[in-house]
Design an enzyme around this catalytic site. Structure first.
Site, PDB file in Angstrom:
ATOM      1  N   LYS A 169      49.835 -12.245  19.679  1.00 23.78           N
ATOM      2  CA  LYS A 169      50.548 -13.511  19.908  1.00 23.78           C
ATOM      3  C   LYS A 169      49.602 -14.618  20.379  1.00 23.78           C
ATOM      4  CE  LYS A 169      54.498 -15.518  22.391  1.00 23.78           C
ATOM      5  NZ  LYS A 169      55.688 -15.213  23.185  1.00 23.78           N
ATOM      6  N   HIS A 170      48.731 -14.290  21.333  1.00 23.58           N
ATOM      7  CA  HIS A 170      47.912 -15.344  21.960  1.00 23.58           C
ATOM      8  C   HIS A 170      46.428 -15.269  21.574  1.00 23.58           C
ATOM      9  CE1 HIS A 170      51.292 -16.544  24.508  1.00 23.58           C
ATOM     10  NE2 HIS A 170      51.497 -15.257  24.784  1.00 23.58           N
ATOM     11  N   HIS A 172      50.407  -6.813  21.866  1.00 24.63           N
ATOM     12  CA  HIS A 172      51.275  -7.996  21.809  1.00 24.63           C
ATOM     13  C   HIS A 172      50.512  -9.245  22.256  1.00 24.63           C
ATOM     14  CE1 HIS A 172      54.874 -10.511  22.448  1.00 24.63           C
ATOM     15  NE2 HIS A 172      54.248 -10.897  23.541  1.00 24.63           N
ATOM     16  N   GLU A 173      49.789  -9.130  23.375  1.00 22.20           N
ATOM     17  CA  GLU A 173      49.070 -10.295  23.902  1.00 22.20           C
ATOM     18  C   GLU A 173      47.975 -10.744  22.945  1.00 22.20           C
ATOM     19  OE1 GLU A 173      49.874 -12.143  26.690  1.00 22.20           O
ATOM     20  OE2 GLU A 173      51.681 -10.914  26.620  1.00 22.20           O
ATOM     21  N   PHE A 175      51.389  -3.503  25.128  1.00 26.59           N
ATOM     22  CA  PHE A 175      51.334  -4.789  25.831  1.00 26.59           C
ATOM     23  C   PHE A 175      50.075  -5.553  25.393  1.00 26.59           C
ATOM     24  CE2 PHE A 175      51.121  -6.683  30.451  1.00 26.59           C
ATOM     25  CZ  PHE A 175      51.693  -7.870  30.023  1.00 26.59           C
ATOM     26  N   HIS A 186      48.947 -10.812  33.053  1.00 26.03           N
ATOM     27  CA  HIS A 186      49.957 -10.893  31.985  1.00 26.03           C
ATOM     28  C   HIS A 186      49.256 -11.355  30.710  1.00 26.03           C
ATOM     29  CE1 HIS A 186      54.184 -12.406  30.496  1.00 26.03           C
ATOM     30  NE2 HIS A 186      53.450 -11.942  29.531  1.00 26.03           N
ATOM     31  N   GLN A 244      50.800 -11.463  37.076  1.00 23.02           N
ATOM     32  CA  GLN A 244      52.158 -11.128  37.532  1.00 23.02           C
ATOM     33  C   GLN A 244      52.098 -10.231  38.767  1.00 23.02           C
ATOM     34  OE1 GLN A 244      54.046  -9.063  34.214  1.00 23.02           O
ATOM     35  NE2 GLN A 244      52.732  -7.268  34.400  1.00 23.02           N
TER      36      GLN A 244
HETATM   37  P1  5GP Z   1      59.219 -17.064  29.221  1.00 21.77           P
HETATM   38  O1  5GP Z   1      60.280 -17.610  28.352  1.00 21.77           O
HETATM   39  O2  5GP Z   1      59.473 -15.709  29.792  1.00 21.77           O
HETATM   40  O3  5GP Z   1      58.669 -18.054  30.232  1.00 21.77           O
HETATM   41  O4  5GP Z   1      57.976 -16.846  28.248  1.00 21.77           O
HETATM   42  C1  5GP Z   1      58.015 -15.929  27.217  1.00 21.77           C
HETATM   43  C2  5GP Z   1      56.686 -15.881  26.566  1.00 21.77           C
HETATM   44  O5  5GP Z   1      56.412 -17.097  25.852  1.00 21.77           O
HETATM   45  C3  5GP Z   1      55.482 -15.770  27.510  1.00 21.77           C
HETATM   46  O6  5GP Z   1      55.255 -14.475  27.927  1.00 21.77           O
HETATM   47  C4  5GP Z   1      54.377 -16.278  26.631  1.00 21.77           C
HETATM   48  O7  5GP Z   1      53.992 -15.331  25.687  1.00 21.77           O
HETATM   49  C5  5GP Z   1      55.052 -17.425  25.940  1.00 21.77           C
HETATM   50  N1  5GP Z   1      54.915 -18.668  26.726  1.00 21.77           N
HETATM   51  C6  5GP Z   1      55.835 -19.191  27.581  1.00 21.77           C
HETATM   52  N2  5GP Z   1      55.395 -20.357  28.088  1.00 21.77           N
HETATM   53  C7  5GP Z   1      54.167 -20.577  27.561  1.00 21.77           C
HETATM   54  C8  5GP Z   1      53.229 -21.629  27.675  1.00 21.77           C
HETATM   55  O8  5GP Z   1      53.418 -22.623  28.385  1.00 21.77           O
HETATM   56  N3  5GP Z   1      52.071 -21.491  26.973  1.00 21.77           N
HETATM   57  C9  5GP Z   1      51.829 -20.427  26.170  1.00 21.77           C
HETATM   58  N4  5GP Z   1      50.655 -20.393  25.530  1.00 21.77           N
HETATM   59  N5  5GP Z   1      52.708 -19.424  26.017  1.00 21.77           N
HETATM   60  C10 5GP Z   1      53.856 -19.495  26.697  1.00 21.77           C
HETATM   61  P1  5GP Z   2      55.213 -12.536  26.325  1.00 21.15           P
HETATM   62  O1  5GP Z   2      56.243 -12.738  27.351  1.00 21.15           O
HETATM   63  O2  5GP Z   2      53.782 -12.529  26.755  1.00 21.15           O
HETATM   64  O3  5GP Z   2      55.467 -13.089  24.969  1.00 21.15           O
HETATM   65  O4  5GP Z   2      55.551 -11.038  25.989  1.00 21.15           O
HETATM   66  C1  5GP Z   2      55.459 -10.009  26.865  1.00 21.15           C
HETATM   67  C2  5GP Z   2      55.836  -8.827  26.005  1.00 21.15           C
HETATM   68  O5  5GP Z   2      55.077  -7.737  26.456  1.00 21.15           O
HETATM   69  C3  5GP Z   2      57.288  -8.482  26.107  1.00 21.15           C
HETATM   70  O6  5GP Z   2      57.726  -8.035  24.854  1.00 21.15           O
HETATM   71  C4  5GP Z   2      57.305  -7.354  27.093  1.00 21.15           C
HETATM   72  O7  5GP Z   2      58.311  -6.404  26.842  1.00 21.15           O
HETATM   73  C5  5GP Z   2      55.945  -6.730  26.884  1.00 21.15           C
HETATM   74  N1  5GP Z   2      55.402  -6.191  28.124  1.00 21.15           N
HETATM   75  C6  5GP Z   2      54.923  -4.942  28.246  1.00 21.15           C
HETATM   76  N2  5GP Z   2      54.509  -4.736  29.515  1.00 21.15           N
HETATM   77  C7  5GP Z   2      54.736  -5.892  30.196  1.00 21.15           C
HETATM   78  C8  5GP Z   2      54.504  -6.275  31.539  1.00 21.15           C
HETATM   79  O8  5GP Z   2      54.020  -5.530  32.397  1.00 21.15           O
HETATM   80  N3  5GP Z   2      54.839  -7.547  31.857  1.00 21.15           N
HETATM   81  C9  5GP Z   2      55.362  -8.427  30.952  1.00 21.15           C
HETATM   82  N4  5GP Z   2      55.672  -9.650  31.361  1.00 21.15           N
HETATM   83  N5  5GP Z   2      55.619  -8.075  29.675  1.00 21.15           N
HETATM   84  C10 5GP Z   2      55.287  -6.817  29.300  1.00 21.15           C
END
Ligand code: 5GP
Ligand code: 5GP
Length: 233
Positions: free
Chosen positions: A124-125, A120-121, A117, A67, A40
Site C-alpha cells: 500500500k505505502h 500490506h504496508e 502486516f 505501524h 502505535q
Molecule cells: P484510518 O482511517 O484508520 O485513519 O486509516 C486507515 C489507513 O489509511 C491507514 O492505516 C493508512 O494506511 C491510510 N492512511 C490514513 N491516513 C493517512 C494519511 O494521512 N496518509 C497516508 N499516507 N495514509 C493514510
Molecule cells: P492500514 O491501516 O495501514 O491501511 O492497514 C493496516 C492493515 O494491516 C489492516 O488491514 C490491519 O488489519 C492490518 N494489521 C495487521 N496487524 C496490524 C497492527 O498491529 N496494527 C494495525 N493498525 N494494523 C494491522
C-alpha cells in the site's frame, strides 16, 4: 519508398514522443513530498471492543510498535498501491526479520507472524516511495526511525508512564517534542468504557527517509480530548 531505416526512426520517434512522456506522467503521479512515520501503542490497539491477538512469536514488548512509513503529499492527500509489479518479498529483508518481529509486531487477529502486516504496508505505502527507497531500504529506514525517535523513553523521562493513568495531551506532545526535536501529532482511540486513549504517534520525515521534519500538513486520524489515558500493556 519507405526504407527499413525510416521505419526504425519512426518507431523511435513514437517511443520518444508518445510512450516516454506517458510513462513519466505515470511515475510522477506516484511521487510524494514527505513521509508520515506512524507508531502505535499496543495497549491501546488491544484495549478496544475489537481486541487484539498477539503474534505467533509471542507477546510484544511494552513499547510503541511501528505501524508504517507513509508517503504523503503536502496537500494532505496520498498515493497508495503504486506498483502491482513489486510484491512483498521476504527474502529481500532476511537480515531485518528479527528486528522486524521486535519493532513492527502485528496485533491483528488471527495471530500471525507479522508478514501479512509488512506485506500490506509495503504494497500500500512502500511501493509509492520506491523511487527513493527499495524494499530493503524501506524497511531498514523505518526500523532506524523507530530507534532514533525512542518515544516511550521520551515520555518516561517526562514522568508519563503506561500505567493506565490520565495525562494531558499537551504534556504528551511536549515530552515527544523534547525527546525528538519535532512536534508530533497524536491520534486517540477509545477503550471499552469509551475513554479516549493514546493510540498512534505521527512524526514527519523528509523524502529521503533520513531526517525528521515538522509536518507540512496535519494527518487525518481521530483527535484526542485534552486529557487522555495511557493504558498499560
Ligand atoms: P484510518 O482511517 O484508520 O485513519 O486509516 C486507515 C489507513 O489509511 C491507514 O492505516 C493508512 O494506511 C491510510 N492512511 C490514513 N491516513 C493517512 C494519511 O494521512 N496518509 C497516508 N499516507 N495514509 C493514510
Ligand atoms: P492500514 O491501516 O495501514 O491501511 O492497514 C493496516 C492493515 O494491516 C489492516 O488491514 C490491519 O488489519 C492490518 N494489521 C495487521 N496487524 C496490524 C497492527 O498491529 N496494527 C494495525 N493498525 N494494523 C494491522
Amino acid at each position: 519508398m519507405v526504407t527499413m531505416k525510416s521505419r526504425v526512426n519512426a518507431s523511435l520517434v513514437f517511443i520518444l514522443i508518445v510512450i516516454f512522456p506517458c510513462a513519466s506522467v505515470l511515475s510522477a503521479s506516484a511521487d510524494f513530498d514527505f513521509f508520515y512515520f506512524v507508531q502505535q501503542w499496543p495497549g491501546s490497539y488491544c484495549d478496544t471492543k475489537k481486541s487484539c491477538c498477539y503474534p505467533t512469536t509471542g507477546k510484544p514488548a511494552a513499547d510503541f510498535g511501528i505501524h508504517g512509513l507513509w508517503p504523503n503529499y503536502e496537500d494532505g492527500t496520498y498515493p497508495s498501491n503504486c506498483d502491482d509489479n513489486s510484491p512483498f518479498d521476504k527474502s529481500t529483508i532476511s537480515d531485518l526479520i528479527s528486528n522486524m518481529r521486535k519493532s513492527w509486531p502485528t496485533l491483528a487477529c488471527p495471530s500471525g507472524t507479522g508478514e501479512a502486516f509488512w506485506e500490506h504496508e509495503w504494497e500500500k505505502h512502500g511501493t509509492c516511495s520506491e523511487s527513493v527507497l527499495d524494499q530493503h531500504d524501506y524497511f531498514k529506514t523505518t526500523l532506524g526511525l523507530k530507534q532514533q525517535t525512542n518515544i516511550l523513553q521520551a515520555l518516561k523521562t517526562a514522568g508519563i508512564n503506561p500505567d493506565g493513568g490520565s495525562y494531558s495531551l499537551e504534556s504528551i506532545k511536549d515530552a515527544i517534542k523534547e525527546g525528538t526535536g519535532f512536534d508530533p501529532w497524536i491520534e486517540c482511540n477509545t477503550d471499552e468504557s469509551g475513554n479516549t486513549q493514546l493510540y498512534q504517534v505521527y512524526l514527519c520525515v523528509d523524502r529521503s527517509g533520513s531526517k525528521l521534519i515538522e509536518c507540512p500538513v496535519k494527518p487525518r486520524g481521530r483527535k484526542c480530548g485534552s486529557e487522555i489515558e495511557f493504558p498499560s500493556f
